[in-house]
Scaffold this motif. Structure first.
Motif, PDB file in Angstrom:
ATOM      1  N   GLN A 287      -3.965   4.584 -10.852  1.00  0.00           N
ATOM      2  CA  GLN A 287      -4.098   3.326 -10.583  1.00  0.00           C
ATOM      3  C   GLN A 287      -3.301   2.377 -11.444  1.00  0.00           C
ATOM      4  OE1 GLN A 287      -5.665   2.680  -7.834  1.00  0.00           O
ATOM      5  NE2 GLN A 287      -6.187   4.854  -7.533  1.00  0.00           N
ATOM      6  N   ILE A 288      -2.068   2.554 -11.433  1.00  0.00           N
ATOM      7  CA  ILE A 288      -1.223   1.627 -12.457  1.00  0.00           C
ATOM      8  C   ILE A 288      -1.743   1.828 -13.955  1.00  0.00           C
ATOM      9  CG2 ILE A 288       0.233  -0.535 -12.615  1.00  0.00           C
ATOM     10  CD1 ILE A 288      -0.651  -1.118 -10.014  1.00  0.00           C
TER      11      ILE A 288
ATOM     12  N   VAL B 221       0.673  -1.143  -0.047  1.00  0.00           N
ATOM     13  CA  VAL B 221       0.069   0.109  -0.133  1.00  0.00           C
ATOM     14  C   VAL B 221       0.793   1.128   0.151  1.00  0.00           C
ATOM     15  CG1 VAL B 221      -1.454   1.428   1.195  1.00  0.00           C
ATOM     16  CG2 VAL B 221      -1.951  -0.953   1.042  1.00  0.00           C
ATOM     17  N   GLN B 222       0.639   2.124  -0.864  1.00  0.00           N
ATOM     18  CA  GLN B 222       1.371   3.614  -1.017  1.00  0.00           C
ATOM     19  C   GLN B 222       0.585   4.480  -0.005  1.00  0.00           C
ATOM     20  OE1 GLN B 222       2.950   4.317  -5.028  1.00  0.00           O
ATOM     21  NE2 GLN B 222       3.222   2.331  -5.281  1.00  0.00           N
ATOM     22  N   PHE B 223      -0.812   4.427  -0.205  1.00  0.00           N
ATOM     23  CA  PHE B 223      -1.591   5.194   0.804  1.00  0.00           C
ATOM     24  C   PHE B 223      -3.218   4.675   0.368  1.00  0.00           C
ATOM     25  CE2 PHE B 223      -0.713   8.255  -2.843  1.00  0.00           C
ATOM     26  CZ  PHE B 223      -2.002   8.453  -3.483  1.00  0.00           C
ATOM     27  N   VAL B 224      -3.670   5.013   1.436  1.00  0.00           N
ATOM     28  CA  VAL B 224      -5.253   4.727   1.346  1.00  0.00           C
ATOM     29  C   VAL B 224      -6.230   5.877   0.904  1.00  0.00           C
ATOM     30  CG1 VAL B 224      -6.976   4.214   2.953  1.00  0.00           C
ATOM     31  CG2 VAL B 224      -4.739   3.118   3.378  1.00  0.00           C
ATOM     32  N   VAL B 225      -7.065   5.461   0.004  1.00  0.00           N
ATOM     33  CA  VAL B 225      -7.786   6.607  -0.872  1.00  0.00           C
ATOM     34  C   VAL B 225      -9.055   6.952  -0.276  1.00  0.00           C
ATOM     35  CG1 VAL B 225      -8.256   7.396  -3.115  1.00  0.00           C
ATOM     36  CG2 VAL B 225      -6.190   5.866  -2.648  1.00  0.00           C
TER      37      VAL B 225
ATOM     38  N   PRO C 114      -9.931   0.642  -8.119  1.00  0.00           N
ATOM     39  CA  PRO C 114      -8.531   0.856  -7.376  1.00  0.00           C
ATOM     40  C   PRO C 114      -7.788  -0.254  -7.960  1.00  0.00           C
ATOM     41  CG  PRO C 114      -9.947  -0.042  -5.859  1.00  0.00           C
ATOM     42  CD  PRO C 114     -10.778   0.205  -6.844  1.00  0.00           C
ATOM     43  N   ALA C 115      -6.387   0.047  -7.842  1.00  0.00           N
ATOM     44  CA  ALA C 115      -5.399  -0.778  -7.986  1.00  0.00           C
ATOM     45  C   ALA C 115      -5.126  -0.965  -6.600  1.00  0.00           C
ATOM     46  CB  ALA C 115      -4.047  -0.073  -8.654  1.00  0.00           C
ATOM     47  N   ILE C 116      -5.806  -2.129  -6.212  1.00  0.00           N
ATOM     48  CA  ILE C 116      -6.411  -2.323  -4.573  1.00  0.00           C
ATOM     49  C   ILE C 116      -4.904  -2.677  -3.765  1.00  0.00           C
ATOM     50  CG2 ILE C 116      -6.659  -4.605  -4.263  1.00  0.00           C
ATOM     51  CD1 ILE C 116      -9.594  -3.699  -3.408  1.00  0.00           C
TER      52      ILE C 116
ATOM     53  N   THR D  74      -2.476  -5.725 -10.998  1.00  0.00           N
ATOM     54  CA  THR D  74      -3.256  -4.402 -10.934  1.00  0.00           C
ATOM     55  C   THR D  74      -4.238  -4.234  -9.935  1.00  0.00           C
ATOM     56  OG1 THR D  74      -2.422  -3.912 -13.215  1.00  0.00           O
ATOM     57  CG2 THR D  74      -4.143  -2.463 -12.456  1.00  0.00           C
ATOM     58  N   TRP D  75      -5.505  -5.090 -10.144  1.00  0.00           N
ATOM     59  CA  TRP D  75      -6.872  -4.871  -9.802  1.00  0.00           C
ATOM     60  C   TRP D  75      -6.892  -5.842  -8.362  1.00  0.00           C
ATOM     61  CZ3 TRP D  75      -9.367  -5.109 -15.168  1.00  0.00           C
ATOM     62  CH2 TRP D  75      -9.213  -3.761 -15.612  1.00  0.00           C
TER      63      TRP D  75
ATOM     64  N   PHE E 201      -3.220   1.347  -3.722  1.00  0.00           N
ATOM     65  CA  PHE E 201      -4.320   2.325  -3.043  1.00  0.00           C
ATOM     66  C   PHE E 201      -5.484   1.975  -2.976  1.00  0.00           C
ATOM     67  CE2 PHE E 201      -1.237   3.843  -6.878  1.00  0.00           C
ATOM     68  CZ  PHE E 201      -0.482   4.483  -6.074  1.00  0.00           C
TER      69      PHE E 201
ATOM     70  N   SER F 265      -4.742   2.681 -15.076  1.00  0.00           N
ATOM     71  CA  SER F 265      -6.030   1.861 -15.411  1.00  0.00           C
ATOM     72  C   SER F 265      -7.087   2.865 -15.252  1.00  0.00           C
ATOM     73  CB  SER F 265      -6.216   0.726 -14.626  1.00  0.00           C
ATOM     74  OG  SER F 265      -6.476   1.024 -13.276  1.00  0.00           O
TER      75      SER F 265
ATOM     76  N   TYR G   7     -12.114   7.662  -2.127  1.00  0.00           N
ATOM     77  CA  TYR G   7     -12.583   7.637  -3.725  1.00  0.00           C
ATOM     78  C   TYR G   7     -13.857   8.710  -3.849  1.00  0.00           C
ATOM     79  CZ  TYR G   7      -9.057   4.429  -4.780  1.00  0.00           C
ATOM     80  OH  TYR G   7      -7.652   3.847  -5.231  1.00  0.00           O
TER      81      TYR G   7
ATOM     82  N   LYS H  16      -7.169  -2.862 -18.297  1.00  0.00           N
ATOM     83  CA  LYS H  16      -6.632  -1.519 -17.550  1.00  0.00           C
ATOM     84  C   LYS H  16      -7.607  -0.637 -17.987  1.00  0.00           C
ATOM     85  CE  LYS H  16      -1.833  -2.188 -16.419  1.00  0.00           C
ATOM     86  NZ  LYS H  16      -1.505  -1.999 -15.095  1.00  0.00           N
TER      87      LYS H  16
END
Lengths: 466, 466
Positions: free
Chosen positions: A71-72, A43-47, B101-103, B351-352, B106, A74, A49, A326
């Motif tokens: 999102q990579i 996890v890089q950060f929590v979003v 998300p790219a879960i 990714t997903w 993120f 996508s 949405y 994607k």
């Protein structure tokens, strides 16, 4: 219904705003709760949405970042895009979610029209059939299965399956289960299923400990930048790689049924090749009667300023199969050759064969791309962005090297000595940006990225590099 | 919000109604349009999902059938279930659809709670972690990857990856890419990806021409019915199969990292085994330190009258991994052993990592199962249905043989000399019913199948058999 282009400038924040470390305390708190039940170490950060809008992503601590990672690669047309919200709330969507069909056996009476008026409008020119799937990995593997059946069908002709084939295949043995190969390229990424992973050649962390098919890899050209200054060397490098492809096809221990290639190698470091290389590759596949699969999972749906990345290759005829996922928010592959449809029903089949709810969503994305001229926009904005990055590269010649992606929309990347440090620093300056390869920063903004976002991005990169 | 159980009797038609051949002219017309762009050769009939309700499916010609096949056993709680419609229209669902998300990188700030309050309520007892996916095939392959990483981790201990491993794996070679196996059973079905297909052993049409891993298969018990009359023979048969498993683990040319088994072999013909067999199998896996994977793609989510099919095995401890899809309307695997979570981030990743929109939908299904006591209902209705089928078997002893599934809810099947003719005939009498194996008719009604539907089904089968 009249349509008007979304005024993102009126909806988005004026600028990024960061007031905690990233990840902030609330992101860390939620990440740690999540990690008890679901692997949250990446996890890089929590979003948040609900609060994210357009090109801006809002995290759980209330920080607002310009998102050029999407999102990579996508998210196609912005967080909380009102036209996609309308699609998500449509009666057709509710029906598709609630009554998910086994689509091969019991398709909805609307399915043919949903494909024809939707997904097939995005079909690469000349490819008029589609098989739907759920991920890029699955799309590629279904294309591999189609290639293997195609290859054996050409060998077998009209003969039916032999008793020996029928019994040996149940034991995973030859001849029913033949030793056939897919050729991919060094540094490629084609997914993480067992067969797609056998063709993926980007990093050990993707592949370690996983049994693989003994399939071959050819070198992908290592081009020198700026391209204009190294034309002769680069041409020679591409010819060397094409020769290697031909040598492998002739000498590999098992027949090669198909070649898979990305229009731009993305996870592997944003590696480009010239139209001549791809034209040469197609000529080789035609010469040997094997199939060419364009993996458009990351390049497709407009990211390079054309709908499909392979359109930059100027091929005399389309690739045999084009896979997507994607930005399409669904997945699958396009084809046209009737031999690529297997000779019997139920050979290429599964319970769901994709998800019509996600196809409906994809149709709304195609509408959005067409109505808002997002290909033209991506191409135009990409050119402007490239120019500004070139200026930055002049300013920081050791920190921005091999700037690439000119003329490919916003699909731009550069090498830098410490990409992890740079992308981390960029976050604290309000830019969510990604890496690829071993020392590359890649830009993967959404198709709704506009000229007005460029100064925000460039200023932050300038600060981060200083 | 107060909850009241849906009164399906008030919503559903009173009886099936068929007024054309099946497929009817409109089904055929749409099928032929569809076939131009999408392989439609396996279409049985085309469906009007808007008009379908509860246990009744309505086709494009306006025929109404009682559906005891349920989209290849994947519709859990009725067409157009009002509670699922509400879930599909909820703000959380719209957000999940629009902002996918790219879960792994993120996740949404709600994801941890959506898992804990939802999907994990369905977790097999003792298995407190989940990895989400999009299909049964993918769920099984992710479990295989976890098993291979687990196996090598035990061998490697705390040692880091060697240079030789890091370089060999990029060439798909040993030691980075080791020759390890998954053991499955004859007649099993575990999906159609390349690795899952290597473990699938049901029919040549699934496997022909597709390269496979050289993995072993053990015999699955062939039990004689009625079970009570053949106890000694059946016990001996199960012991024979267990012995075979042990022999393979000891002598196969590559180490076996895991065994995968369905609680009831479904596509392969609805083949059952006793709790003693499964207990013995688990004991063998524990003896050899390999993992036991329960493939609950078809049996899970209540279909056998218990939430998980393996609960009928009465094991001292749960299987190491339990995979799911179909009725869950999403997919993935549960586990608890912390070693099954890989030692590094990004090894089990994509990714997903599933689709949160489908997980939200799954959560609503779990609510529906719990609030309406559908496990108890499925178990009770299944017993009544079995009794009626037993009477029919007495009436047609050559046409209904090996009736099986007693005590397993509505998960009932029987052998018949011409299953294709019988299921075709049943459709004209208003019953949508499926086959499996080579000569088996399987019942896969939804969990909302009630006692009042039994006479409708039995009367039609009686007519079809007469």
């Amino acid at each position: 219904m009249t349509f008007s282009k979304i005024d993102w400038a009126a909806k988005e924040p004026k600028a990024p705003e960061v007031h905690t470390a990233i990840p902030g305390p609330e992101s860390k708190n939620i990440q740690s709760q999540l990690d008890g039940v679901f692997d949250a170490r990446a996890v890089q950060f929590v979003v948040d949405y609900e609060k994210s809008i357009g090109n801006y992503i809002v995290d759980a601590d209330g920080n607002t970042l310009l998102d050029v990672y999407s999102q990579i690669a996508s998210i196609p047309v912005g967080y909380n895009n009102p036209n996609l919200i309308a699609a998500a709330q449509s009666p057709d969507m509710v029906t598709a979610l609630v009554n998910r069909p086994a689509i091969g056996n019991f398709p909805s009476s609307k399915w043919a029209q949903q494909l024809k008026n939707g997904l097939l409008r995005a079909a690469p020119k000349g490819l008029n059939q589609v098989f739907t799937a759920q991920s890029g990995s699955e799309a590629n593997e279904l294309a591999y299965k189609a290639a293997f059946m195609y290859y054996r069908r050409k060998q077998r002709g009209d003969a039916d399956w032999s008793e020996e084939e029928m019994s040996s295949v149940m034991r995973n043995q030859y001849p029913g289960s033949p030793d056939l190969a897919i050729l991919s390229f060094k540094d490629s990424f084609h997914g993480r299923g067992f067969a797609s992973l056998s063709t993926t050649r980007s990093k050990p962390v993707h592949k370690m400990d996983i049994p693989s098919f003994k399939w071959p890899q050819a070198s992908f050209p290592h081009l020198k930048y700026p391209l204009e200054q190294h034309k002769a060397e680069n041409d020679a490098e591409e010819q060397r790689c094409l020769k290697e492809v031909e040598t492998i096809i002739e000498h590999w221990h098992s027949p090669v049924a198909a070649v898979i290639i990305e229009p731009i190698q993305s996870e592997g470091g944003d590696n480009h090749a010239s139209p001549a290389f791809f034209q040469g590759l197609q000529a080789i596949t035609k010469k040997y009667g094997i199939l060419l699969i364009a993996d458009e999972v990351q390049t497709g749906f407009g990211a390079t300023g054309k709908f499909w990345g392979y359109e930059h290759w100027e091929l005399p005829s389309p690739p045999d199969m084009v896979t997507f996922s994607k930005k399409a928010q669904t997945a699958g592959y396009f084809f046209s050759d009737s031999l690529i449809r297997p000779d019997k029903a139920y050979r290429q089949f599964n319970t769901w064969i994709g998800d019509p709810a996600r196809v409906l969503f994809c149709n709304a994305i195609i509408d959005e791309i067409e109505r808002s001229n997002l290909l033209e926009q991506c191409s135009r904005v990409g050119d402007a962005l490239y120019s500004e990055l070139a200026k930055l590269a002049d300013k920081y010649p050791t920190k921005i090297q091999n700037l690439r992606g000119k003329g490919k929309g916003t699909y731009i990347a550069f090498d830098t000595p410490s990409p992890a440090d740079l992308t981390k620093k960029a976050k604290t300056l309000g830019i969510n940006i990604g890496m690829c390869g071993t020392n590359t920063v890649r830009l993967r903004p959404m198709l709704i990225f506009e000229e007005r976002h460029i100064p925000t991005l460039i200023t932050a990169l300038d600060k981060a590099l200083a």
